[in-house]
Write an enzyme that holds these catalytic residues in place. Structure first.
Site, short mmCIF file in Angstrom:
data_model
loop_
_atom_site.label_atom_id
_atom_site.label_comp_id
_atom_site.label_asym_id
_atom_site.label_seq_id
_atom_site.Cartn_x
_atom_site.Cartn_y
_atom_site.Cartn_z
N HIS A 18 0.88 -1.40 -0.04
CA HIS A 18 0.12 0.03 -0.07
C HIS A 18 0.82 1.45 -0.12
O HIS A 18 0.53 2.23 -0.80
CB HIS A 18 -0.96 0.04 1.23
CG HIS A 18 -2.11 -1.07 1.36
ND1 HIS A 18 -2.22 -1.84 2.28
CD2 HIS A 18 -2.96 -1.50 0.42
CE1 HIS A 18 -3.13 -2.63 2.21
NE2 HIS A 18 -3.60 -2.45 1.04
N LYS A 42 -16.30 -7.42 4.78
CA LYS A 42 -15.23 -7.71 5.67
C LYS A 42 -15.48 -7.46 7.10
O LYS A 42 -15.89 -6.31 7.36
CB LYS A 42 -13.93 -6.85 5.02
CG LYS A 42 -13.38 -7.51 3.88
CD LYS A 42 -12.03 -6.51 3.40
CE LYS A 42 -11.88 -6.99 1.99
NZ LYS A 42 -10.65 -6.48 1.31
N ARG A 102 -2.28 -6.60 -7.93
CA ARG A 102 -0.91 -7.16 -8.09
C ARG A 102 -1.25 -8.59 -9.02
O ARG A 102 -0.23 -9.33 -9.22
CB ARG A 102 -1.14 -8.21 -6.55
CG ARG A 102 -0.67 -7.16 -5.38
CD ARG A 102 -1.26 -7.60 -4.09
NE ARG A 102 -2.58 -7.77 -4.10
CZ ARG A 102 -3.47 -7.90 -2.96
NH1 ARG A 102 -2.89 -8.41 -1.64
NH2 ARG A 102 -4.71 -8.16 -3.09
N SER A 139 -3.15 -7.79 3.35
CA SER A 139 -3.46 -7.39 4.74
C SER A 139 -3.84 -8.67 5.54
O SER A 139 -3.27 -8.83 6.51
CB SER A 139 -4.60 -6.58 4.75
OG SER A 139 -4.20 -5.10 4.42
O1 PNS Z 1 -9.58 -2.89 0.39
P1 PNS Z 1 -10.88 -3.28 -0.09
O2 PNS Z 1 -11.70 -3.84 1.16
O3 PNS Z 1 -10.83 -4.31 -1.41
O4 PNS Z 1 -11.46 -1.95 -0.64
C1 PNS Z 1 -12.65 -1.99 -1.30
C2 PNS Z 1 -13.69 -0.65 -0.99
C3 PNS Z 1 -13.81 -0.39 0.37
C4 PNS Z 1 -12.75 0.36 -1.81
C5 PNS Z 1 -15.04 -0.77 -2.00
O5 PNS Z 1 -15.76 -1.59 -1.08
C6 PNS Z 1 -15.63 0.69 -1.72
O6 PNS Z 1 -15.37 1.25 -2.47
N1 PNS Z 1 -16.83 0.66 -0.76
C7 PNS Z 1 -17.20 2.27 -0.76
C8 PNS Z 1 -18.85 1.87 -1.14
C9 PNS Z 1 -19.12 2.26 -2.71
O7 PNS Z 1 -19.16 3.31 -3.12
N2 PNS Z 1 -19.77 1.29 -3.27
C10 PNS Z 1 -20.21 1.34 -4.66
C11 PNS Z 1 -18.75 1.44 -5.77
S1 PNS Z 1 -17.57 0.11 -5.57
#
Ligand code: PNS
Length: 173
Positions: A18, A42, A102, A139
């Site tokens: 990150h 999660k 990745r 993570s």
């Molecule tokens: O590190 P992660 O858990 O893979 O990140 C995923 C994340 C948190 C970026 C994604 O779930 C997200 O964008 N959540 C925000 C809610 C949202 O806008 N959802 C609709 C579009 S993805």
């Protein structure tokens, strides 16, 4: 295109992978928001406040040891516990999301999100290929290795190592 970008994720916890993406994205944009987002799929290990604190200390640590965060770059760390990511982008006038990739599996996971964010609000996603050095670090693996007593110093900044060690001893971060 605005020169403000958002790098969203769970960061539970932040890894060197990150941090590498933060450093590279900070060179491309005038302002980068590292956004700790609640992902309902999660179960969080660290609270979002703890994750923000760990990112802030890791950025300071990276600067202190001459690691790659450009001292002129404006990097802010925030949380989004509810609402859409694109609403946050709108609020801070960001038109680009940054994601590290990745593998093909990452891309399969990221592409629908990138498309929906573009569809919802014309917010584009810039994918940065992970440095091969960090290609297998996640993570969840870090949490698992640490919880089983393994060393994670190669994968995460010192502040995160300390927090994981404290947690496995049942202490506070
Ligand atoms: O590190 P992660 O858990 O893979 O990140 C995923 C994340 C948190 C970026 C994604 O779930 C997200 O964008 N959540 C925000 C809610 C949202 O806008 N959802 C609709 C579009 S993805």
């Amino acid at each position: 295109m605005s020169s403000i970008a958002v790098y969203p994720g769970s960061f539970d916890p932040l890894t060197f992978g990150h941090l590498d993406i933060v450093a590279r994205a900070a060179k491309l944009f005038g302002e980068l928001h590292v956004l700790v987002v609640h992902n309902p799929a999660k179960n969080p290990f660290f609270t979002s406040a703890e994750r923000v604190e760990l990112i802030r200390s890791s950025l300071t640590e990276a600067g202190r040891f001459g690691a790659p965060i450009d001292p002129k770059a404006k990097v802010v760390v925030e949380t989004l516990d509810q609402g859409l990511l694109v609403e946050y982008c709108h609020k801070v006038h960001a038109s680009v999301l940054v994601k590290g990739v990745r593998s093909n599996a990452d891309l399969d996971y990221e592409l629908p999100m990138a498309r929906v964010n573009r569809d919802l609000a014309d917010v584009e996603t810039l994918f940065l290929p992970a440095d091969p050095q960090h290609g297998f670090v996640s993570s969840s693996l870090v949490r698992q290795v640490s919880s089983l007593g393994g060393s994670v110093e190669k994968y995460v900044p010192t502040a995160v190592v300390r927090a994981l060690n404290n947690r496995s001893k049942g202490g506070l971060v």
